[in-house]
Structure formats: C-alpha cells, structure tokens
Design a protein around this motif. Structure first.
Motif, mmCIF file in Angstrom:
data_model
loop_
_atom_site.group_PDB
_atom_site.id
_atom_site.type_symbol
_atom_site.label_atom_id
_atom_site.label_comp_id
_atom_site.label_asym_id
_atom_site.label_seq_id
_atom_site.Cartn_x
_atom_site.Cartn_y
_atom_site.Cartn_z
ATOM 1 N N UNK A 149 -5.312 8.862 11.665
ATOM 2 C CA UNK A 149 -6.527 9.516 11.183
ATOM 3 C C UNK A 149 -6.336 10.199 9.830
ATOM 4 N N UNK A 150 -5.224 9.873 9.148
ATOM 5 C CA UNK A 150 -4.976 10.360 7.787
ATOM 6 C C UNK A 150 -4.978 11.882 7.712
ATOM 7 N N UNK A 151 -4.351 12.520 8.701
ATOM 8 C CA UNK A 151 -4.184 13.972 8.666
ATOM 9 C C UNK A 151 -2.915 14.290 7.877
ATOM 10 N N UNK A 152 -3.088 14.702 6.626
ATOM 11 C CA UNK A 152 -1.955 14.957 5.760
ATOM 12 C C UNK A 152 -1.401 13.712 5.099
ATOM 13 N N UNK A 153 -2.110 12.602 5.199
ATOM 14 C CA UNK A 153 -1.640 11.320 4.667
ATOM 15 C C UNK A 153 -2.788 10.588 3.992
ATOM 16 N N UNK A 154 -2.471 9.864 2.931
ATOM 17 C CA UNK A 154 -3.471 9.022 2.282
ATOM 18 C C UNK A 154 -2.755 7.808 1.706
ATOM 19 N N UNK A 175 0.867 -1.171 0.000
ATOM 20 C CA UNK A 175 0.000 0.000 0.000
ATOM 21 C C UNK A 175 0.908 1.226 0.000
ATOM 22 N N UNK A 176 0.782 2.049 -1.022
ATOM 23 C CA UNK A 176 1.671 3.197 -1.174
ATOM 24 C C UNK A 176 1.132 4.400 -0.393
ATOM 25 N N UNK A 177 2.039 5.269 0.028
ATOM 26 C CA UNK A 177 1.697 6.414 0.868
ATOM 27 C C UNK A 177 1.741 7.708 0.075
ATOM 28 N N UNK A 178 0.800 8.595 0.382
ATOM 29 C CA UNK A 178 0.744 9.921 -0.221
ATOM 30 C C UNK A 178 0.749 10.964 0.880
ATOM 31 N N UNK A 179 1.530 12.038 0.715
ATOM 32 C CA UNK A 179 1.502 13.140 1.674
ATOM 33 C C UNK A 179 0.845 14.344 1.005
ATOM 34 N N UNK A 180 0.011 15.043 1.789
ATOM 35 C CA UNK A 180 -0.839 16.104 1.257
ATOM 36 C C UNK A 180 -0.649 17.380 2.061
ATOM 37 N N UNK A 181 -0.929 18.508 1.429
ATOM 38 C CA UNK A 181 -0.997 19.774 2.141
ATOM 39 C C UNK A 181 0.305 20.268 2.719
ATOM 40 N N UNK A 182 1.427 19.972 2.077
ATOM 41 C CA UNK A 182 2.727 20.404 2.604
ATOM 42 C C UNK A 182 2.984 21.865 2.236
ATOM 43 N N UNK A 183 3.437 22.642 3.222
ATOM 44 C CA UNK A 183 3.859 24.009 2.919
ATOM 45 C C UNK A 183 5.333 23.991 2.502
ATOM 46 N N UNK A 184 5.885 25.153 2.176
ATOM 47 C CA UNK A 184 7.261 25.207 1.681
ATOM 48 C C UNK A 184 8.252 24.709 2.711
ATOM 49 N N UNK A 230 -1.841 15.383 -4.379
ATOM 50 C CA UNK A 230 -0.863 15.021 -3.354
ATOM 51 C C UNK A 230 0.455 15.683 -3.705
ATOM 52 N N UNK A 231 1.237 15.989 -2.661
ATOM 53 C CA UNK A 231 2.530 16.641 -2.886
ATOM 54 C C UNK A 231 3.628 15.649 -3.233
ATOM 55 N N UNK A 232 3.529 14.448 -2.696
ATOM 56 C CA UNK A 232 4.551 13.435 -2.958
ATOM 57 C C UNK A 232 3.979 12.062 -2.671
#
Length: 430
Positions: A358-363, A261-270, A380-382
């Motif tokens: 709880x998948x806060x910033x993760x999917x 199961x691959x991971x995605x990170x979301x909502x990353x700032x600079x 997703x950012x990455x």
C-alpha cells in the motif's frame, strides 16, 4: 495446457468515432481525475467512460466517482447505449487481432513488440497452464469484479507471455499484415500501436496449433485474471465467462524487454536512517558510482542515493540472501527487488508486506533521473536503483511457483486501452 481461440470482438466503429486516437486511453490504474476529464473532453466515446466509470450525480450536474450513484451501473448503461447506437459493433465471424507496438525504451533504442489478441480459457494457476509472476492486492480485484459483473465484458486485455522459439504463432499472422492496419494510435509516451484483424481460417488454425501446448506467464493484469477466475464461477456469470481476453507475446520477441522500477523510501526518522546505514554497512560492499542503474549480472547489485555521493551496493555473500529468504528458491534469492525487500525495506526499516503493498513509506520511479530528482527535492529520503531483469529470470522465478515483488513493468509500451479496445463481450459468445 492453455486453450487459445479466436474471438468475436466488440469494437469501435472507427468511422463513427473518428479513428482510435480520440477514444484511446492509458491503463485505468494510472489515470488521475484531471487526465480522465481531458480524455472525456477529447471524445464522449473515450474508453474511460466504461473502463474507469463515474456515476452521474442526481440532478445531472457533473459526475463523481464517489457519490450520487453507482459507477459500475453507469458503465453498463454506457456500453449498452454505445452498442445500440452502433458506436461499438460486434464481429460476425471470429478472428485474431495482431498488434505491433513501435516504441523507444529508456535506453534510447527503437524496438517493435508483437502481440496476438485472443480468448483464453480461464484456469487455476499451475505448471503447464497459466502462471502468475506478481503478488496481487484485494482492492483492485473487487473494483474489477464489480465492473465485470455490471458490463459482462472484458474491457481490457491481460498481457501474457508464451514460449515460441520458432516464432510459429506470429509467423502464421505475418503474411496477412501487408495491408494497412485496421486501426492505429500513438500514445503520450510516443508508442505507435497498429492493429490488424485476421480471420483467415488457415492462419487461425496455425496459431492455435502453435499455442496448443504452451504455458502462459501473466506479465500484467494479475488482478483482472483473478477477477475473471472468480467471475467465471459465479452463478450469474454470462455465457462464455470461462474464457478471458489476452494479449499474447512470445518470450523470444525482440521487442520484449524488462525495464527496472526504482524504489524510494519516504518519511524516515533519525532512528530509521541509522538502521538503514547499519544494514548497508553490514551486508553490502559500497563504492562510488557514476551510473546509478546497475547492469544485470550474477551478483545482486543495487544503486543507492540519499543526497550524498551515489553508491553502487553489492551484496557481500549470497548466503546473506539465503538466510533472509530461507523458504525461497535460488532464482528468487537472485532478484534484486526481493533482496532489497528482505534486507533493507523489511529488515532494516521494519516495513511489512502490507506497507509495501500500500506504499506506506514507499514509492516508485520509472527512471533513475526521476528517482534522484525526488531525493534532491526532499520528497524522498533515499532511492534504490534496480537493474533491468532478463525475461528469462522472470520465467525462472515463475517456474518455481513464486511471485515477484510488485510494480516492475515488463516492456516499455503501456497498451492504451482504446488502441486495443476490442471490447470482448462474454455474453455474446455463441
């Protein structure tokens, strides 16, 4: 040691419901509102009516899970009605149920996985008995506990693994599977599920003997098993609540596979993006990658894609994982998912265990193509691409008493609830 026995199942009368296909459903925790409506439209007897219940609004117009009544009481009422009307019937004699699942994995290979449905004594976790392999969360356990209290039934099986190098358990059932199956269904993933009822006393005895000394490793259903442990100790628990419904699969079964199961990170700032790049450069060697999904091996490798050239990351030194996971055994430190959490999700991005749970910033994504597409679409950012985990590694981690990071599905077929709808009712045990 695990106590495995045959069961008196409460199951659909296939002649009344038109076979298993109309009443089958995916696992309750992957069904959204629109899919649930489609399943109920397919048959008023679809298993979601009790496994994912909705309470009717006052006035009788429509239904809503979040208003107008108690969904758990509704599930109990529906199950009582189906039983009274003969939609579901209870077996007069005990049996084991043999399951064959024909599926094609993400690698394109066709496989068949074999399982045995039985009732298993509820015990505390421990060596030689029952072990978990994954962390759990309180929300799903409360939901399943309330449903169990209301229906006094196991509505879906727990998926567990056992060691059987000689194949003795399945071998005892195989001679009884020449006849057409009791029921058959194909799910939306193309998996064909076939189910046979075996009541021959000699076969039942041989299976119980083969499983008498085994340790069981829960592969899926941790929340439901922990719910069963709580319910079994409650004053109002139904007779027979000291056992729970399980589907048992041998670790040596050729159809048992673990896909990543691959991971995605979301909502990353600079700042978060910069911290992630710094952590990767510090702890990982990177090189361009034609294949995003790494192969299993001795080194910890993770595929990485953030919209630029895909890269394969290799941990520079096992000592880095040891320092990040100081209280964990070696088997756990070799898990790509555990190292990813410690070094990048928690270390670089500052996620907490609660964020991850709880998948806060993760999917998650089931395939590399899905994960890459979401990054390309800006959703997703990455993306981090995991390697398939050998079943032996899952077993080694569980043997240390550690739980693996969540959301790694074991084997491709997701057991449709309806196809296996042996609704084992605890209250009916003699």
């Amino acid at each position: 040691m695990a106590d495995v026995r045959p069961l008196h199942a409460l199951h659909y009368d296939l002649g009344r419901v038109g076979g298993l296909q109309p009443v089958a459903a995916p696992p309750y925790d992957v069904i959204d509102a629109s899919q649930r409506a489609e399943l109920v439209a397919r048959s008023p007897y679809n298993v979601v009516e009790i496994d994912l219940p909705q309470a009717e609004r006052s006035g009788g117009e429509g239904s809503a899970r979040d208003g107008g009544g108690d969904p758990y009481a509704h599930a109990a009422d529906v199950l009582r009605g189906w039983t009274a009307d003969g939609i579901v019937v209870r077996d007069a004699t005990p049996a084991l149920w043999a399951l064959a699942q024909d599926y094609t994995g993400p690698d394109g290979r066709a496989r068949t996985r074999h399982g045995v449905f039985a009732r298993v004594r509820v015990e505390d976790y421990g060596p030689g008995r029952i072990r978990p392999h994954e962390r759990t969360h309180p929300g799903p356990k409360e939901d399943r506990l309330r449903l169990t209290r209301a229906t006094r039934a196991n509505l879906s099986p727990i998926f567990s693994l056992y060691d059987d190098p000689a194949g003795a358990a399945w071998g005892a059932l195989a001679p009884h599977l020449d006849a057409p199956p009791w029921g058959e269904v194909s799910d939306e993933d193309g998996t064909r599920h076939r189910l046979w009822r075996v009541e021959d006393p000699s076969a039942l005895g041989a299976v119980r003997e083969a499983l008498a000394g085994v340790e069981l490793l829960i592969a899926d259903g941790h929340h439901r098993y922990e719910t069963a442990r709580v319910y079994a100790q409650e004053p109002g628990a139904a007779p027979g609540s000291d056992h729970v419904l399980m589907c048992l699969v041998a670790l040596q079964d050729p159809g048992l596979t673990v896909f990543p199961t691959h991971r995605l990170v979301l909502g990353l700032d600079d700042a978060a993006k910069a911290a992630l790049r710094e952590a990767i450069e510090r702890d990982w060697d990177g090189e361009p990658a034609a294949e995003l999904e790494p192969a299993s091996g001795d080194s910890v490798k993770i595929g990485y894609y953030d919209g630029d050239e895909p890269r394969m990351l290799t941990l520079k030194d096992p000592a880095i994982a040891a320092a990040a996971l100081p209280d964990k055994p070696d088997a756990y430190r070799r898990l790509d998912t555990a190292v990813l959490e410690a070094l990048l999700l928690e270390g670089a991005l500052g996620m907490t265990e609660d964020d991850i749970s709880h998948l806060n910033g993760l999917d998650y994504a089931r395939t590399a193509e899905q994960a890459k597409a979401r990054v390309d679409a800006g959703e997703a950012d990455a993306a981090f691409f995991m390697a398939p985990t050998p079943v032996s590694q899952v077993r080694d981690v569980a043997a240390t008493g550690e739980n693996m990071p969540p959301s790694r599905p074991i084997s491709s077929p997701r057991s449709s609830r309806g196809c296996c709808s042996i609704l084992w009712r605890r209250v009916r045990w003699p």
